[in-house]
Design an enzyme around this catalytic site. Structure first.
Site, PDB file in Angstrom:
ATOM      1  N   ASP A  98       8.580  -3.713 -14.417  1.00 43.15           N
ATOM      2  CA  ASP A  98       7.916  -2.984 -13.336  1.00 43.15           C
ATOM      3  C   ASP A  98       8.063  -1.476 -13.562  1.00 43.15           C
ATOM      4  O   ASP A  98       9.133  -0.911 -13.354  1.00 43.15           O
ATOM      5  CB  ASP A  98       8.541  -3.388 -12.003  1.00 43.15           C
ATOM      6  CG  ASP A  98       7.790  -2.840 -10.792  1.00 43.15           C
ATOM      7  OD1 ASP A  98       7.030  -1.879 -10.958  1.00 43.15           O
ATOM      8  OD2 ASP A  98       7.984  -3.379  -9.695  1.00 43.15           O
TER       9      ASP A  98
ATOM     10  N   GLY B 172       0.830  -1.198   0.000  1.00 44.75           N
ATOM     11  CA  GLY B 172       0.000   0.000   0.000  1.00 44.75           C
ATOM     12  C   GLY B 172       0.866   1.250   0.000  1.00 44.75           C
ATOM     13  O   GLY B 172       1.308   1.687  -1.041  1.00 44.75           O
TER      14      GLY B 172
ATOM     15  N   SER C 292       6.421  -4.416  -2.550  1.00 42.61           N
ATOM     16  CA  SER C 292       6.061  -3.024  -2.780  1.00 42.61           C
ATOM     17  C   SER C 292       6.290  -2.224  -1.495  1.00 42.61           C
ATOM     18  O   SER C 292       7.384  -2.280  -0.933  1.00 42.61           O
ATOM     19  CB  SER C 292       4.618  -2.943  -3.284  1.00 42.61           C
ATOM     20  OG  SER C 292       4.324  -1.678  -3.806  1.00 42.61           O
ATOM     21  N   TRP C 293       5.289  -1.480  -0.994  1.00 45.87           N
ATOM     22  CA  TRP C 293       5.477  -0.773   0.269  1.00 45.87           C
ATOM     23  C   TRP C 293       5.901  -1.735   1.371  1.00 45.87           C
ATOM     24  O   TRP C 293       6.709  -1.384   2.248  1.00 45.87           O
ATOM     25  CB  TRP C 293       4.205  -0.037   0.692  1.00 45.87           C
ATOM     26  CG  TRP C 293       4.189   0.248   2.167  1.00 45.87           C
ATOM     27  CD1 TRP C 293       3.465  -0.399   3.132  1.00 45.87           C
ATOM     28  CD2 TRP C 293       4.990   1.226   2.857  1.00 45.87           C
ATOM     29  NE1 TRP C 293       3.756   0.120   4.377  1.00 45.87           N
ATOM     30  CE2 TRP C 293       4.690   1.116   4.230  1.00 45.87           C
ATOM     31  CE3 TRP C 293       5.925   2.172   2.447  1.00 45.87           C
ATOM     32  CZ2 TRP C 293       5.281   1.919   5.195  1.00 45.87           C
ATOM     33  CZ3 TRP C 293       6.531   2.971   3.401  1.00 45.87           C
ATOM     34  CH2 TRP C 293       6.208   2.844   4.764  1.00 45.87           C
TER      35      TRP C 293
ATOM     36  N   HIS D 129       5.156  -5.188 -11.695  1.00 48.09           N
ATOM     37  CA  HIS D 129       4.966  -4.905 -10.277  1.00 48.09           C
ATOM     38  C   HIS D 129       4.018  -5.886  -9.600  1.00 48.09           C
ATOM     39  O   HIS D 129       4.261  -6.307  -8.471  1.00 48.09           O
ATOM     40  CB  HIS D 129       4.446  -3.474 -10.110  1.00 48.09           C
ATOM     41  CG  HIS D 129       4.582  -2.960  -8.708  1.00 48.09           C
ATOM     42  ND1 HIS D 129       5.799  -2.645  -8.149  1.00 48.09           N
ATOM     43  CD2 HIS D 129       3.647  -2.699  -7.756  1.00 48.09           C
ATOM     44  CE1 HIS D 129       5.615  -2.217  -6.904  1.00 48.09           C
ATOM     45  NE2 HIS D 129       4.321  -2.234  -6.648  1.00 48.09           N
TER      46      HIS D 129
END
Length: 327
Positions: free
Chosen positions: A272, A43, A115-116, A300
Site C-alpha cells: 500500500d 474518500g 481508507s478514510w 490500498h
C-alpha cells in the site's frame, strides 16, 4: 478464494435531516432482526456503493449504509459550488453517525470501512465506545498530517513525473509548499472550468499512486467517476486534508486506549503506497484487542486475499451473541 455474498437490495431507505441544511441518504439491507453493522465509506466523499453490502451475510446482519455529507445521494452536494463546506468536518460526521444510530433504534453496531472510512470509524469509536460492538478495517489510515504529506508529496518519489504534473496543477505552489491547500482553494474557485481542471488533476494524481495496483486494468478508481461525483470527491478530500481532518496530530493513536474491549480486525496490504503499513502497525500496538492481518502481495485497493480476510472477520463476528436493538 471465496466469492462475496449475492447482491441484495435494501429493504428500507430514507433521508435524515442532520442539521446545518444537510440531509443524509441511508439504507438498510439483510435481516431486519440481524446483527447491526454500519458501512463507513472512504474518500472522504466517495459515497456508499452496493458492493459493500455483499461482504455481510444477509441472513445474519442488518447492514446500514449511508452517504456522508456532500456526496452520493446526500444533500446539498459538494459538486454545487454554493454548498457551504463549513459544516462538513470530522466532528460533524461523527455526530451524523450517532444521530443515524439513534434514528434507526440501534443500541450497538459493528463498524466496517477502509481508507478514510477507517479514520472516521476510529474517531467515532473513540468518542462512543459503548456504541461499538466490533470493528473491521481494510486499509488503515488515521489522517495524520504526516500521512497526508506522504500521500501528496512523499509518494512523488515513486511517481516523479506524475507528481510534477500534480504540482503544476496548482500554479505558484513551491515544491515544499501546501499543495493540498492550493487545490482546496482551486476547488472553491467561482469559475467552473477552474474547478473541473483541479478535480481532474487531483484525481489523476490519486490514480497514479494506485497505478501499481491497477496495472493491466483500464479502470481509474478516481478519474472514471462521473464528473459531478469526481468534483465532489476532490473538493471534499482537499477540504478535509488541508485541515488535517480537524484532528490533533496523532490523536487517534493516542486515544486508542478508549477502544479497549472492542474486538477488531485490521487488514492491510504490504504494498500500500497510499497508506503505508506503518500506521496499521502502530494502531495494532496500542489497541490490544485488534488483530493485524498483513497481506503481502496487495495494496490500498486490496484484492481477493484482502476480501477473504474481511469476509472471514465479518462471518466470525456474526457468530457472536446477538445484540439488543432497542436504544
Amino acid at each position: 478464494m471465496r466469492e462475496p455474498y449475492p447482491p441484495n437490495e435494501p429493504y428500507d431507505k430514507g433521508m435524515l435531516d442532520v442539521g446545518d441544511g444537510n440531509v443524509l441518504y441511508w439504507e438498510t439491507c439483510g435481516d431486519p432482526e440481524g446483527r447491526p453493522a454500519l458501512v463507513v465509506h472512504g474518500g472522504p466523499g466517495s459515497g456508499c456503493g452496493p458492493g459493500a453490502r455483499r461482504y455481510f451475510d444477509p441472513d445474519r446482519y442488518r447492514v446500514v449504509l449511508f452517504d456522508q455529507r456532500g456526496c452520493g445521494r446526500s444533500t446539498p452536494h459538494a459538486a454545487d459550488p454554493t454548498t457551504d463546506m463549513r459544516h462538513n468536518t470530522t466532528e460533524h460526521l461523527v455526530a451524523d453517525m450517532e444521530r443515524l444510530r439513534r434514528h434507526l433504534g440501534i443500541d450497538r453496531w459493528l463498524l466496517y470501512g477502509g481508507s478514510w472510512g477507517s479514520t472516521l470509524i476510529l474517531a467515532y469509536a473513540e468518542r462512543h465506545p459503548e456504541r461499538v460492538s466490533e470493528i473491521v478495517i481494510s486499509g488503515v489510515t488515521t489522517t495524520r498530517r504526516s500521512e497526508i504529506d506522504w500521500l501528496y508529496r512523499g509518494a512523488g518519489r515513486f511517481f516523479p513525473e506524475e507528481w510534477e504534473r500534480f504540482l503544476a496543477g496548482a500554479p505558484g505552489t513551491p515544491a515544499d509548499g501546501d499543495v493540498v491547500g492550493a487545490y482546496a482553494r482551486l476547488l472553491e474557485h467561482p469559475a467552473a472550468e477552474v474547478r473541473e481542471k483541479a478535480a481532474a488533476d487531483w484525481c489523476a494524481w490519486e490514480d497514479a499512486v494506485l497505478s501499481g495496483e491497477t496495472r493491466g486494468s483500464a479502470t481509474r478508481p478516481y478519474g472514471d467517476r462521473p464528473p459531478r461525483a469526481r468534483i465532489a470527491l476532490a473538493r471534499i478530500c482537499s477540504h478535509y486534508f488541508s485541515h488535517g481532518a480537524w484532528l490533533e496530530e496523532g490523536a487517534l493513536l493516542r486515544d486508542a486506549h478508549r477502544l479497549a474491549g472492542i474486538p477488531g480486525v485490521l487488514v492491510h496490504g504490504r504494498l500500500d503506497l497510499a497508506g503505508p503499513l506503518g500506521t496499521a502497525w502502530e494502531l495494532a500496538r496500542v489497541w490490544p484487542d485488534a488483530e493485524l492481518v498483513v497481506v503481502d502481495d496487495e495494496g490500498h485497493v486490496g484484492g481477493a486475499t484482502t476480501r477473504d480476510h474481511v469476509l472471514a472477520a465479518l462471518d466470525r463476528f456474526a457468530a457472536h451473541d446477538r445484540l439488543p436493538h432497542g436504544n
